[in-house]
Design an enzyme around this catalytic site. Structure first.
Site, mmCIF file in Angstrom:
data_model
loop_
_atom_site.group_PDB
_atom_site.id
_atom_site.type_symbol
_atom_site.label_atom_id
_atom_site.label_comp_id
_atom_site.label_asym_id
_atom_site.label_seq_id
_atom_site.Cartn_x
_atom_site.Cartn_y
_atom_site.Cartn_z
ATOM 1 C CG HIS A 56 -37.631 -18.334 -45.089
ATOM 2 N ND1 HIS A 56 -37.246 -18.584 -46.388
ATOM 3 C CD2 HIS A 56 -36.623 -18.780 -44.304
ATOM 4 C CE1 HIS A 56 -36.067 -19.174 -46.387
ATOM 5 N NE2 HIS A 56 -35.658 -19.307 -45.135
ATOM 6 C CG HIS A 64 -36.268 -23.779 -39.185
ATOM 7 N ND1 HIS A 64 -36.823 -24.267 -40.350
ATOM 8 C CD2 HIS A 64 -35.330 -22.871 -39.551
ATOM 9 C CE1 HIS A 64 -36.236 -23.689 -41.380
ATOM 10 N NE2 HIS A 64 -35.327 -22.840 -40.927
#
Ligand code: CA
Length: 333
Positions: free
Chosen positions: A70, A28
Site C-alpha cells: 500500500h 480492499h
C-alpha cells in the site's frame, strides 16, 4: 423494428448506467479486516468469500519489480527496521524502492501498525507478529489469482492501483510503464477483461489512456480536499474525467456529507457521475472504523447501495458487504 424504436433502444443503451447491477464487492487490500493487508493469504480469503474484485496497490522495488504494497514505505507492515536497521532514509523511514526484490521477499509482513509507536492500526484485527507472510510481486499475485479462478471456476477480477507515480518519477522511475506489461501478460488489456486500473493522480490517469494507450477500464480516485471537490468532482469536472476514465473512486464523505447521523445528507456526486457516464466505487467500508455519519455497518451499506446507488464498494470485510447484498437483492432498483 421501426427506426424510431431502434433509436430509442440505442439511446437507452447509450445512457444506461455505466455499470449494471448488482454492485461490485471490491476486497480492499484483500480481506484485510481478517488477515494482514496485501498478503496472498488475505487475497485467498477474499476470493473464498466470493468478492468480485481483489485490490492490488503497486509500488516499485530497487530493481524495478512491481510489488503489492500500500505504501512507498515498508516499515508499517514489515520487519524492515529490525532486518535492515541502517537502510532508512534521512526521514527515518524505510522505502520499498531502496530494496531489491530479493531483499523485500526476505521480510516478514505483519498487520499494519504505527511504525513509531508500534501500536496496531486496528486493534481487533489479526495479531501483529503472528504468521509467516511475505510481500508478493504483482506478477506472482496475478498468477495466484488465475490459479484460484482455475481451481474454483470463479472469475474474480483484479483492481490495481498505481501508487504515487509522480513520486516514483522524481526518483527516476516510471511505475505505469512497469505495470502495464504485467497486466498484458496476464490477459488484462481491454474493457471486457475483469480489471480496473486506478490512480489518485489525474495526470497519470490521463497519461495511461493517451501516451501509454491503455485500453482497459480506468478509475480516477479522489480525496476529500474542498479544492478537488470543486474541480474534479463538479459536473464539468466529471464530464471532463469521462473523456478518459470509466469510473471514480471517491471517499465516503464525498457521498455522505455531515458530521453525525442527524445532519447527514446524500450529495449529488453519484447522480452527477452517472449523468457523465462514470461508475462510482467509493472507499472504504470498515466494520471497525465507521464514519461518524452512520449508526451501523448495515446503515452504511444501506445509505451507499440504496440511497446513493453506488456501483461498487471497497471493503475490508468482503463477506459482510456480500452478505448485505444477498439479503437486499437488487438494491439499485
Ligand atoms: Ca488502494
Amino acid at each position: 423494428m421501426t427506426s424510431r424504436l431502434l433509436t430509442t433502444l440505442t439511446l437507452a443503451f447509450l445512457f444506461a448506467p455505466a455499470v449494471a447491477a448488482p454492485p461490485l464487492v471490491i476486497a480492499h487490500r484483500g480481506a484485510s479486516g481478517y488477515l494482514p493487508e496485501h498478503t496472498l493469504e488475505a487475497k485467498a480469503l477474499a476470493h473464498g468469500m466470493a468478492a468480485d474484485f481483489l485490490e492490488q496497490d503497486v509500488v516499485l522495488s530497487k530493481d524495478n519489480v512491481p510489488v503489492v504494497l500500500h505504501d512507498i514505505q515498508i516499515d508499517a507492515v514489515t520487519n524492515a527496521a529490525a532486518r535492515f536497521p541502517d537502510r532508512h532514509r534521512p526521514d527515518g523511514r524505510w522505502y520499498a524502492l531502496d530494496f531489491t526484490i530479493s531483499e523485500l521477499q526476505q521480510l516478514s509482513v505483519t498487520e499494519r501498525r504505527d511504525p513509531k509507536t508500534n501500536r496496531p492500526a486496528f486493534p481487533n484485527r489479526f495479531p501483529a507478529g503472528v504468521g509467516a507472510f511475505r510481500i508478493p510481486t504483482l506478477d506472482e499475485e496475478l498468477a495466484f489469482i488465475a490459479g484460484l479462478n482455475h481451481s474454483t471456476g470463479r472469475h474474480t477480477g483484479i483492481y490495481v492501483e498505481i501508487k504515487q507515480p509522480a513520486w516514483h518519477r522524481k526518483q527516476g522511475r516510471d511505475l505505469s510503464r512497469a505495470v502495464l506489461p504485467i497486466l498484458t501478460k496476464h490477459g488484462y488489456q481491454s474493457k471486457q477483461d475483469p480489471c480496473w486500473l486506478q490512480c489518485f493522480e489525474p495526470d497519470e490517469v490521463r497519461r495511461l489512456r493517451s501516451d501509454l494507450a491503455y485500453q482497459g477500464r480506468l478509475v480516477q480516485l479522489t480525496g476529500t480536499s474542498p479544492a478537488e471537490a470543486a474541480s474534479l468532482l463538479s459536473p464539468d469536472g466529471l464530464r471532463s474525467l469521462a473523456s478518459f476514465a470509466d469510473a471514480i473512486g471517491p471517499a465516503i464523505p464525498s457521498i455522505i456529507s455531515g458530521s453525525s447521523p442527524d445532519d447527514r445528507k446524500i450529495t449529488s456526486l453519484v447522480h452527477d457521475a452517472h449523468a457523465a457516464g462514470l461508475a462510482v466505487h467509493p472507499y472504504t467500508i470498515r466494520a471497525d472504523s465507521l464514519p461518524p455519519t452512520v449508526r451501523s455497518l448495515d446503515d452504511l451499506h444501506s445509505l451507499l447501495f440504496i440511497d446513493a446507488k453506488v456501483d461498487g464498494l471497497f471493503t475490508d470485510f468482503p463477506d459482510r458487504t456480500s452478505a448485505w447484498l444477498t439479503s437486499h437483492p437488487s438494491p439499485s432498483n
